[in-house]
Design a protein around this motif. Sequence first.
Motif, short mmCIF file in Angstrom:
data_model
loop_
_atom_site.label_atom_id
_atom_site.label_comp_id
_atom_site.label_asym_id
_atom_site.label_seq_id
_atom_site.Cartn_x
_atom_site.Cartn_y
_atom_site.Cartn_z
N GLY A 131 -19.46 8.93 -37.05
CA GLY A 131 -20.22 7.74 -37.71
C GLY A 131 -20.12 8.13 -39.36
N ASP A 132 -20.79 7.15 -39.95
CA ASP A 132 -20.69 7.57 -41.46
C ASP A 132 -22.15 7.25 -42.11
N ASN A 133 -23.09 6.84 -41.59
CA ASN A 133 -24.16 6.30 -42.25
C ASN A 133 -25.42 6.90 -41.60
N LEU A 134 -26.37 6.87 -42.27
CA LEU A 134 -27.97 7.28 -41.67
C LEU A 134 -28.88 6.28 -42.03
N PRO A 135 -29.11 5.41 -41.34
CA PRO A 135 -30.27 4.25 -41.60
C PRO A 135 -31.51 4.59 -40.99
N VAL A 136 -32.24 4.01 -41.79
CA VAL A 136 -33.80 3.92 -41.44
C VAL A 136 -34.23 2.52 -41.28
N PHE A 137 -34.96 2.51 -40.04
CA PHE A 137 -35.38 0.91 -39.62
C PHE A 137 -36.71 0.83 -39.74
N GLU A 138 -37.16 -0.27 -40.43
CA GLU A 138 -38.66 -0.49 -40.63
C GLU A 138 -39.26 -1.03 -39.54
N LEU A 139 -40.00 -0.72 -38.79
CA LEU A 139 -40.69 -1.40 -37.65
C LEU A 139 -42.02 -1.76 -37.90
N GLU A 140 -42.86 -2.54 -37.11
CA GLU A 140 -44.02 -2.72 -37.33
C GLU A 140 -45.02 -1.60 -37.59
N TRP A 141 -44.76 -0.66 -36.86
CA TRP A 141 -45.66 0.52 -36.82
C TRP A 141 -45.24 1.49 -37.83
N GLY A 142 -43.88 1.38 -38.52
CA GLY A 142 -43.70 2.47 -39.53
C GLY A 142 -42.00 2.61 -39.50
N ASN A 143 -41.47 3.64 -39.90
CA ASN A 143 -40.13 3.74 -40.10
C ASN A 143 -39.34 4.53 -39.21
N LEU A 144 -38.25 4.26 -38.70
CA LEU A 144 -37.68 5.09 -37.44
C LEU A 144 -36.24 5.55 -37.97
N GLY A 145 -36.11 6.82 -37.96
CA GLY A 145 -34.62 7.36 -38.09
C GLY A 145 -34.21 7.89 -36.60
N MET A 146 -32.64 7.72 -36.53
CA MET A 146 -32.26 8.15 -35.24
C MET A 146 -31.16 9.09 -35.36
N GLN A 147 -31.28 10.14 -34.59
CA GLN A 147 -30.30 11.20 -34.54
C GLN A 147 -29.76 11.40 -32.94
N ILE A 148 -28.74 12.01 -32.86
CA ILE A 148 -28.40 12.14 -31.20
C ILE A 148 -28.14 13.66 -30.99
N CYS A 149 -28.62 14.13 -29.84
CA CYS A 149 -28.46 15.42 -29.25
C CYS A 149 -28.29 16.49 -30.25
N TYR A 150 -26.95 17.12 -30.14
CA TYR A 150 -26.41 18.09 -30.99
C TYR A 150 -26.92 18.06 -32.64
N GLU A 151 -27.23 16.76 -32.88
CA GLU A 151 -27.21 16.85 -34.34
C GLU A 151 -28.79 17.16 -34.54
N VAL A 152 -29.64 17.65 -33.60
CA VAL A 152 -30.96 18.42 -33.68
C VAL A 152 -30.74 19.67 -34.43
N GLY A 153 -29.49 20.21 -34.43
CA GLY A 153 -29.34 21.45 -35.22
C GLY A 153 -28.56 21.47 -36.75
N PHE A 154 -28.77 20.12 -37.16
CA PHE A 154 -28.39 19.83 -38.44
C PHE A 154 -29.55 19.34 -39.29
N PRO A 155 -29.98 20.24 -40.11
CA PRO A 155 -31.16 19.79 -40.56
C PRO A 155 -31.01 18.74 -41.75
N GLU A 156 -29.82 18.73 -42.20
CA GLU A 156 -29.57 17.66 -43.33
C GLU A 156 -29.65 16.20 -42.92
N GLY A 157 -29.24 16.03 -41.60
CA GLY A 157 -29.53 14.58 -41.29
C GLY A 157 -30.71 14.21 -41.06
N ALA A 158 -31.61 15.08 -40.42
CA ALA A 158 -33.44 14.66 -40.29
C ALA A 158 -33.97 14.72 -41.86
N ARG A 159 -33.47 15.51 -42.61
CA ARG A 159 -34.03 15.46 -43.97
C ARG A 159 -33.67 14.29 -44.66
#
Length: 265
Positions: A131-159
């Motif tokens: 993929g080539d995009n890092l979206p954040v979704f505005e929901l009723e209780w706050g903002n949600l970001g998604m990563q998947i599995c192995y990506e937990v080791g890449f701080p750049e995505g979460a940041r």
Amino acid sequence: MAARNSFKVAAIQMNCELGNKKVNLERAYNLITKAVKQGAKLVVIPELFNTGYRTEEDDISLAETIPGETTNWMAEVSKELNITLVGCIMEQGKQKGLVYDTSIVTSTEGIVGTYRKTHLWDHENIRFTKGDNLPVFELEWGNLGMQICYEVGFPEGARTLALKGADIIVYPSAFGQARLYAWELATRARALENGCYVIAANRTGTEKGETVFGGHSRIINPKGEVLIQATQENDVIIAEIDINEVVQQRREIPYLRDLNRKLFM
């Protein structure tokens, strides 16, 4: 003092039957229902929960369009149980033969959005398209970001997600037991360094006699503290979270404020 904005979230830890969508959806539904009975409003289920992970010979036939069979099921479950649901499936791309490892968020309104895995693990680079995009979704209780599995080791995505406003980052996962030491450290680090909640829903079980999944699904607060961790197969863990704690932690240790963006952006 800011108004309290707390609610319960859940991570589903489950085993899957390779290629058997019917069994896997039924198992997921039963576990989601248990979470809802305990008050969960946001539920996260593992990576490729509908098919299992080691389906490389059948990726093309098992991949689905979005909307499609499983995402429609997710939307129906969200509406029936009045929850926000996050799950991850193989997505059939518009170009024939291309498959993505894709996370989906649904609510009572239907499909809210999708995220295609951007960092692929090992042989996933042969199976899937990045993929080539890092979206954040505005929901009723706050903002949600998604990563998947192995990506937990890449701080750049979460940041990047945190800088875009994410209060919660979810990790639907099929993370291996052999690398649980990385899971233990990285899940907590992503929460602490971004001052956000992390919900990491992992697989259990063994596939093809060689791929052993590590479990240890967990919910982590903005200080990097594990609020609760799963201990068994087909488990449901629940924690109450408060979005105001995101604000408080980002004031206590202001990593996002003090980041010298000119060096990295």
